[in-house]
Design an enzyme around this catalytic site. Structure first.
Site, PDB file in Angstrom:
ATOM      1  N   LYS A   1     -60.621  43.423 -27.188  1.00 22.09           N
ATOM      2  CA  LYS A   1     -60.617  42.426 -26.026  1.00 22.09           C
ATOM      3  C   LYS A   1     -61.756  42.354 -25.222  1.00 22.09           C
ATOM      4  O   LYS A   1     -62.189  41.143 -25.092  1.00 22.09           O
ATOM      5  CB  LYS A   1     -59.438  42.952 -25.370  1.00 22.09           C
ATOM      6  CG  LYS A   1     -57.865  42.426 -26.118  1.00 22.09           C
ATOM      7  CD  LYS A   1     -56.673  43.094 -25.192  1.00 22.09           C
ATOM      8  CE  LYS A   1     -55.528  42.878 -25.809  1.00 22.09           C
ATOM      9  NZ  LYS A   1     -54.386  43.660 -25.774  1.00 22.09           N
TER      10      LYS A   1
ATOM     11  N   GLN B   1     -52.496  47.939 -21.068  1.00 20.02           N
ATOM     12  CA  GLN B   1     -52.238  48.018 -22.354  1.00 20.02           C
ATOM     13  C   GLN B   1     -51.252  48.877 -22.633  1.00 20.02           C
ATOM     14  O   GLN B   1     -51.026  50.030 -22.293  1.00 20.02           O
ATOM     15  CB  GLN B   1     -53.593  48.687 -23.157  1.00 20.02           C
ATOM     16  CG  GLN B   1     -53.385  48.933 -24.501  1.00 20.02           C
ATOM     17  CD  GLN B   1     -53.398  47.542 -25.310  1.00 20.02           C
ATOM     18  OE1 GLN B   1     -54.227  46.483 -24.913  1.00 20.02           O
ATOM     19  NE2 GLN B   1     -52.427  47.263 -26.266  1.00 20.02           N
TER      20      GLN B   1
ATOM     21  N   ASP C   1     -50.236  38.170 -19.935  1.00 26.98           N
ATOM     22  CA  ASP C   1     -49.740  38.602 -20.985  1.00 26.98           C
ATOM     23  C   ASP C   1     -48.298  37.677 -21.091  1.00 26.98           C
ATOM     24  O   ASP C   1     -47.453  37.703 -21.947  1.00 26.98           O
ATOM     25  CB  ASP C   1     -49.183  40.025 -20.933  1.00 26.98           C
ATOM     26  CG  ASP C   1     -50.168  40.908 -21.982  1.00 26.98           C
ATOM     27  OD1 ASP C   1     -50.789  40.356 -22.974  1.00 26.98           O
ATOM     28  OD2 ASP C   1     -50.263  42.100 -21.635  1.00 26.98           O
TER      29      ASP C   1
END
Ligand code: NDP
Length: 289
Positions: free
Chosen positions: A52, A96, A119
């Site tokens: 990422k 994460q 997200d």
């Protein structure tokens, strides 16, 4: 003719759209920023976070990687999130998953400013998805699946869709997207308690498999000409592979591909879309500054 849906190519298309938007933002003096918080040293998580960050740097997105030790406390993580909420350079925040077991992940997600929740996991964004309110953020993986269907020219409107899996990160949002005004499909959501899953699946024009079991969906579960989207990423031991394992999806690719009209491979299907949609959400967040 069976069509192999090339997720890498579609992801590259999405990334190129983002490139254009990033240059427009730059003219306005806005540099999009993404912060990724990694707690502990889970090897798979490290790989995801690294890729990422690399993608962000390549695109000229300001990228902040915050690595915290595995024994970080809940309040230390909450403080990091709070600081990021207040950091004007940061448009998107993600923590994460999975964090170490002693960390309350739900509380962390709820602490993220919904306007920076790229997200799409914060309850406000979950509600906005259900309400079809476009000011929310759509979770990256199911959003990526929708884009794959669209790019492959699959007609979802009026189609019978079966989503296998009901997680908050894939199955449930996938079902909402398919049944909503952009999908207009008739959706069945299957899970571990579903009776006669094979018969349920055989009704489907579109199957989305998000189960987490290697090669679970077999040819006898798929109707001729169906479209199959395989979200699964499973490691299976393989002595011939360099790393000692290979990645397979939730679908038995070869036998299912022989029956369906279009299918995503693993790797190279849904996987690359997830990160592309994350970049897209970050660019959208920056555009709202
Ligand atoms: P979860 O484990 O959270 O959910 C799995 C779902 O599958 C559950 O709803 C479960 O049902 C259902 N299930 C389990 N066993 C069966 C069964 N025998 N029959 C029917 N349904 C079953 O997984 P995720 O949704 O997080 O992920 C699913 C897969 O997608 C994984 O392989 C994961 O690695 C992959 N993934 C890939 C991403 C990508 O970028 N491509 C991103 C995210 C995930 P129940 O609720 O009843 O337990």
């Amino acid at each position: 003719m069976m069509k192999n849906i090339d997720g890498k190519a579609v992801a590259e298309k999405v990334i190129n759209e983002c490139r254009n938007e990033i240059s427009v933002l730059k003219e306005r003096g806005v540099v999009p920023g993404l912060a990724v918080v990694l707690i502990g040293d889970d090897p798979a998580s490290k790989v995801y976070v690294g890729s990422k960050a690399r993608k962000c740097e390549e695109l000229g997105i300001y990228s902040l990687k915050i690595e915290m030790p595995a024994d970080s406390t809940q309040s230390e993580v909450m403080q990091v999130v709070k600081d990021l909420n207040e950091n004007d350079k940061v448009d998107g925040i993600l923590v994460q998953s999975p964090p170490p077991a002693h960390i309350d992940e739900d509380a962390i997600v709820r602490a993220i400013d919904p306007a920076k929740d790229v997200d799409g996991f914060h309850p406000v964004n979950v509600a906005k998805l259900a309400l079809e309110d476009p000011s929310g953020f759509i979770p990256c993986t199911p959003h990526g699946c929708m884009r794959l269907l669209e790019d492959a020219g699959v007609e979802t409107s009026g189609a019978e869709a079966v989503v296998i899996g009901r997680s908050m990160i894939v199955g449930k949002p996938m079902a909402l997207l398919l049944m909503g005004k952009s999908g207009n499909a008739t959706v069945t959501v299957a899970h571990s308690r579903t009776k006669d899953l094979a018969a349920v699946c055989r009704r489907a024009d579109i199957i989305v498999a998000a189960i987490g079991m290697p090669e679970f969906v077999t040819a006898d579960m798929v109707k001729d000409g169906a479209v199959v989207i395989d979200v699964g990423i499973n490691r299976v031991e393989d002595a011939r592979a360099k790393r000692g394992y290979r990645l397979v999806g939730d679908v038995a690719y070869d036998e299912v591909a022989a029956k369906c009209s279009a299918i995503t491979p693993v790797p190279g299907g849904v996987g690359p879309m997830t990160i592309a949609m994350l970049i897209k959400n970050t660019v959208i967040a920056a555009g709202r500054r």
